[in-house]
Design a protein around this motif. Structure first.
Motif, mmCIF file in Angstrom:
data_model
loop_
_atom_site.group_PDB
_atom_site.id
_atom_site.type_symbol
_atom_site.label_atom_id
_atom_site.label_comp_id
_atom_site.label_asym_id
_atom_site.label_seq_id
_atom_site.Cartn_x
_atom_site.Cartn_y
_atom_site.Cartn_z
ATOM 1 N N GLY A 63 -37.970 5.246 -21.291
ATOM 2 C CA GLY A 63 -39.397 4.931 -21.529
ATOM 3 C C GLY A 63 -39.338 3.361 -21.864
ATOM 4 O O GLY A 63 -40.321 2.583 -21.389
ATOM 5 N N GLN A 64 -38.503 3.148 -22.876
ATOM 6 C CA GLN A 64 -38.591 1.513 -23.371
ATOM 7 C C GLN A 64 -38.329 0.698 -21.972
ATOM 8 O O GLN A 64 -38.760 -0.386 -21.846
ATOM 9 C CB GLN A 64 -37.455 1.360 -24.299
ATOM 10 N N GLU A 65 -37.308 1.110 -21.317
ATOM 11 C CA GLU A 65 -36.846 0.256 -19.885
ATOM 12 C C GLU A 65 -38.175 0.174 -18.952
ATOM 13 O O GLU A 65 -38.374 -0.801 -18.420
ATOM 14 C CB GLU A 65 -35.508 1.010 -19.214
ATOM 15 N N ALA A 66 -38.527 1.392 -18.967
ATOM 16 C CA ALA A 66 -40.068 1.285 -18.087
ATOM 17 C C ALA A 66 -41.091 0.289 -18.455
ATOM 18 O O ALA A 66 -41.494 -0.373 -17.381
ATOM 19 C CB ALA A 66 -40.466 2.661 -18.073
ATOM 20 N N GLU A 97 -43.049 6.048 -7.447
ATOM 21 C CA GLU A 97 -44.531 6.125 -7.920
ATOM 22 C C GLU A 97 -44.840 7.545 -8.838
ATOM 23 O O GLU A 97 -45.324 7.455 -9.784
ATOM 24 C CB GLU A 97 -45.682 5.511 -7.070
ATOM 25 N N ASN A 98 -44.722 8.600 -8.042
ATOM 26 C CA ASN A 98 -45.138 9.753 -8.401
ATOM 27 C C ASN A 98 -44.173 10.292 -9.770
ATOM 28 O O ASN A 98 -44.755 10.413 -10.772
ATOM 29 C CB ASN A 98 -44.963 10.888 -7.301
ATOM 30 N N ILE A 99 -42.871 9.979 -9.181
ATOM 31 C CA ILE A 99 -41.796 10.291 -10.220
ATOM 32 C C ILE A 99 -42.079 9.320 -11.734
ATOM 33 O O ILE A 99 -41.843 9.901 -12.856
ATOM 34 C CB ILE A 99 -40.385 10.506 -10.129
ATOM 35 N N PHE A 100 -42.318 8.255 -11.324
ATOM 36 C CA PHE A 100 -42.464 7.172 -12.387
ATOM 37 C C PHE A 100 -43.685 7.559 -13.299
ATOM 38 O O PHE A 100 -43.731 7.483 -14.581
ATOM 39 C CB PHE A 100 -42.534 5.817 -11.825
ATOM 40 N N GLY A 101 -44.867 7.922 -12.497
ATOM 41 C CA GLY A 101 -45.768 8.442 -13.236
ATOM 42 C C GLY A 101 -45.712 9.567 -14.301
ATOM 43 O O GLY A 101 -46.189 9.554 -15.458
ATOM 44 N N GLN A 105 -45.955 9.897 -18.307
ATOM 45 C CA GLN A 105 -46.930 10.657 -19.090
ATOM 46 C C GLN A 105 -45.873 11.734 -19.955
ATOM 47 O O GLN A 105 -46.173 11.871 -21.138
ATOM 48 C CB GLN A 105 -47.245 11.830 -18.174
ATOM 49 N N ILE A 106 -44.511 12.052 -19.760
ATOM 50 C CA ILE A 106 -43.723 12.696 -20.556
ATOM 51 C C ILE A 106 -43.326 11.769 -21.665
ATOM 52 O O ILE A 106 -43.266 12.269 -22.998
ATOM 53 C CB ILE A 106 -42.217 13.263 -19.910
ATOM 54 N N PHE A 107 -43.148 10.419 -21.477
ATOM 55 C CA PHE A 107 -42.638 9.551 -22.555
ATOM 56 C C PHE A 107 -43.920 9.419 -23.624
ATOM 57 O O PHE A 107 -43.810 9.259 -24.684
ATOM 58 C CB PHE A 107 -42.284 8.329 -21.873
ATOM 59 N N ALA A 122 -42.721 4.687 -32.980
ATOM 60 C CA ALA A 122 -43.192 5.505 -31.841
ATOM 61 C C ALA A 122 -44.760 5.211 -31.693
ATOM 62 O O ALA A 122 -45.268 5.186 -30.735
ATOM 63 C CB ALA A 122 -42.743 7.055 -32.007
ATOM 64 N N LYS A 123 -45.584 4.996 -32.869
ATOM 65 C CA LYS A 123 -46.968 4.943 -32.748
ATOM 66 C C LYS A 123 -47.108 3.456 -32.258
ATOM 67 O O LYS A 123 -47.910 3.531 -31.421
ATOM 68 C CB LYS A 123 -47.634 5.078 -34.373
ATOM 69 N N GLU A 124 -46.102 2.504 -32.510
ATOM 70 C CA GLU A 124 -46.477 1.179 -32.080
ATOM 71 C C GLU A 124 -46.250 1.176 -30.540
ATOM 72 O O GLU A 124 -47.170 0.502 -29.782
ATOM 73 C CB GLU A 124 -45.613 0.282 -32.580
ATOM 74 N N VAL A 125 -45.247 1.908 -30.022
ATOM 75 C CA VAL A 125 -44.858 1.898 -28.769
ATOM 76 C C VAL A 125 -45.847 2.727 -28.060
ATOM 77 O O VAL A 125 -46.370 2.035 -26.683
ATOM 78 C CB VAL A 125 -43.559 2.531 -28.440
ATOM 79 N N GLN A 126 -46.521 3.874 -28.493
ATOM 80 C CA GLN A 126 -47.731 4.737 -27.863
ATOM 81 C C GLN A 126 -48.778 3.722 -27.767
ATOM 82 O O GLN A 126 -49.304 3.773 -26.733
ATOM 83 C CB GLN A 126 -47.737 5.690 -28.558
ATOM 84 N N LEU A 127 -49.086 3.041 -28.877
ATOM 85 C CA LEU A 127 -50.234 2.036 -28.574
ATOM 86 C C LEU A 127 -50.336 1.068 -27.409
ATOM 87 O O LEU A 127 -51.049 0.743 -26.794
ATOM 88 C CB LEU A 127 -50.767 1.326 -29.908
ATOM 89 N N LYS A 128 -48.965 0.552 -27.298
ATOM 90 C CA LYS A 128 -48.594 -0.556 -26.252
ATOM 91 C C LYS A 128 -48.769 0.145 -24.818
ATOM 92 O O LYS A 128 -49.167 -0.367 -24.045
ATOM 93 C CB LYS A 128 -47.260 -0.977 -26.718
ATOM 94 N N LEU A 129 -48.257 1.212 -24.870
ATOM 95 C CA LEU A 129 -48.187 2.238 -23.697
ATOM 96 C C LEU A 129 -49.692 2.311 -23.322
ATOM 97 O O LEU A 129 -50.182 2.259 -21.985
ATOM 98 C CB LEU A 129 -47.389 3.483 -23.642
ATOM 99 N N GLU A 130 -50.635 2.873 -24.240
ATOM 100 C CA GLU A 130 -51.977 3.114 -23.760
ATOM 101 C C GLU A 130 -52.583 1.804 -23.303
ATOM 102 O O GLU A 130 -53.562 2.009 -22.653
ATOM 103 C CB GLU A 130 -52.546 3.451 -25.168
ATOM 104 N N LYS A 131 -52.322 0.653 -23.784
ATOM 105 C CA LYS A 131 -53.109 -0.434 -23.520
ATOM 106 C C LYS A 131 -52.474 -1.063 -22.030
ATOM 107 O O LYS A 131 -53.308 -1.816 -21.174
ATOM 108 C CB LYS A 131 -52.689 -1.584 -24.580
ATOM 109 N N LEU A 132 -51.474 -0.631 -21.327
ATOM 110 C CA LEU A 132 -51.035 -0.966 -20.141
ATOM 111 C C LEU A 132 -51.834 -0.397 -19.019
ATOM 112 O O LEU A 132 -52.131 0.607 -19.086
ATOM 113 C CB LEU A 132 -49.729 -0.576 -20.149
ATOM 114 N N ASP A 133 -51.835 -1.161 -18.044
ATOM 115 C CA ASP A 133 -52.347 -0.647 -16.684
ATOM 116 C C ASP A 133 -51.260 0.058 -15.962
ATOM 117 O O ASP A 133 -50.297 -0.977 -15.678
ATOM 118 C CB ASP A 133 -53.058 -1.914 -15.817
#
Length: 138
Positions: A63-66, A97-101, A105-107, A122-133
């Motif tokens: 997930g971090q690599e992604a 694209e499908n597997i990455f998506g 979602q799992i991450f 984890a909360k910080e990374v989750q917030l970062k993930l939520e802000k990404l397109d």
């Protein structure tokens, strides 16, 4: 200013490949329109014997690599899947694209669970993930 160290793609490629192989096993098992208990147990056994626990352990790193991917790494992943599964360029792009998506979602779910138990990182990374397109990442 020092350039941040790139995380690479090893964990991400491992986990994405693992998910594709399991999906192919499910598709093979469901060729007759249903999965029997024996087929489900066979898939679970296959997953456990072929890196299933390792895949779970690599989820956070993948997930971090992604989140750290650049264009060169995206191309590396596409080439891996094209070669590994003998796919055309279009098939490879759709598959990745499908597997990455799915992985993201799992991450995201993984991060939500960890943050529920007080893991601030984890909360910080989750917030970062939520802000990404996510379309820009995949």
């Amino acid at each position: 200013m020092e350039t941040p160290k790139k995380l690479g793609t090893a964990n991400l490629i491992f986990l994405l490949t693992f998910l594709v192989v399991i999906a192919k096993k499910v598709e093979e098992g469901a060729a007759d329109g249903k999965l029997s208990r024996t087929e489900i147990m066979g898939i679970i056994w296959f997953a456990l014997m072929n890196g299933g626990l390792g895949a779970v352990n690599k989820l956070s790193d993948a997930g971090q690599e992604a989140l750290d991917l650049d264009e060169q790494e995206k191309e590396e992943i596409n080439i891996h899947f094209k070669n590994e599964f003998d796919l055309s360029n279009e098939e490879t792009e759709v598959l990745v694209e499908n597997i990455f998506g799915l992985l993201l979602q799992i991450f995201s779910f993984y991060l939500k669970v960890r943050s529920m138990f007080g893991n601030k990182k984890a909360k910080e990374v989750q917030l970062k993930l939520e802000k990404l397109d996510l379309k820009k990442i995949a």
